[in-house]
Design an enzyme around this catalytic site. Sequence first.
Site, PDB file in Angstrom:
ATOM      1  N   SER A   1       0.453  11.373   5.509  1.00 29.66           N
ATOM      2  CA  SER A   1      -0.947  12.183   5.112  1.00 29.66           C
ATOM      3  C   SER A   1      -1.611  12.259   6.269  1.00 29.66           C
ATOM      4  CB  SER A   1      -1.358  11.428   3.837  1.00 29.66           C
ATOM      5  OG  SER A   1      -2.673  11.628   3.685  1.00 29.66           O
TER       6      SER A   1
ATOM      7  N   TYR B   1      -3.521   2.768   0.308  1.00 32.81           N
ATOM      8  CA  TYR B   1      -2.713   4.131   0.479  1.00 32.81           C
ATOM      9  C   TYR B   1      -2.663   4.484   2.009  1.00 32.81           C
ATOM     10  CZ  TYR B   1      -2.019   9.017   0.169  1.00 32.81           C
ATOM     11  OH  TYR B   1      -1.327  10.290   0.231  1.00 32.81           O
TER      12      TYR B   1
ATOM     13  N   LYS C   1       0.484   4.717   4.234  1.00 32.05           N
ATOM     14  CA  LYS C   1       0.727   6.177   5.096  1.00 32.05           C
ATOM     15  C   LYS C   1       0.829   5.906   6.607  1.00 32.05           C
ATOM     16  CE  LYS C   1       1.465   8.939   1.305  1.00 32.05           C
ATOM     17  NZ  LYS C   1       2.580   9.518   0.934  1.00 32.05           N
TER      18      LYS C   1
END
Length: 299
Positions: free
Chosen positions: A172, A185, A189
Amino acid sequence: MNLFLEISVLLITVIYSYLEALVKLFIPAKRKSIGAEIILITGAGHGIGRATAFEFAKHQSTLVLWDINKHGVEETADECRRLGSTVHTFVVNCSKREDIYSTAEKVKKNIGDVTILVNNAGVVSCADLLSLQDHQVQNTFDVNILAHFWTSKAFLPAMMRNDHGHVVTVASTAGHIGFEYLVDYCSSKFAAVGYHKALTAELSALGKYGIKTSCLCPVFVNTGFVKNPSTRLMPVLKPETVARKLLDGILTNKKMIFVPSSVNIFLFLNLFLPERALVALNKLQDLKFDAVVHGGKED
């Protein structure tokens, strides 16, 4: 080779690389055939994973679809078969290492050696650090990065024996830029991007040039996992758009796939802008989504 000669070779390589990149702007890159490949996609029951399966199915590849949701993965499989692919489905919890290993053995025994591995399965909590439960943080890392290790350890040996294959890491832009209320998160990532870069370097050091790697880094994608996402400067993407870009990157062996490509501008600015300017840029971006915040809910 002495240092002066090595530096000269480096400068020549840099110049050649820039010229090669310039030529590729005008000459389409050669696209490889994937009809004979066995492609495994994790998280194939929803979002980017489902849309990517549909794109591969158009090439009549053999698909191995994993997801924790039996209904979702079977729905994906039905459409892929309609598009002309041979499809095998497995219900797999990618947060469980032993589940991954045991299912991988079934795939190798009953279907064959996976030649394109798409590590797509992911989770997101959308909460500030103090609101996150410990089990949520653990699950984020188990699915978003540790699963990449277990799937690669299961399927990479066959790729290395044949010096043929492709390992795809779905990361991402949050793997390059930190965002509030996504601390776990973003951290996972960032790890995924690092995994891709380190694995790429390792395969090269081992002389396994036939095994390609790609890393997908989109901005927000409307998969339903993040509620009510919006941003002023970047689009909220459809899974189908991202999947098409991903497949194109795989077919042309592109290392880093940013969607949209204009993300590169923001990454460049993040490297060189002073901290105060970066804060102002983030405010201008006006990134919003529903998140649980310590003491209340942030909209």
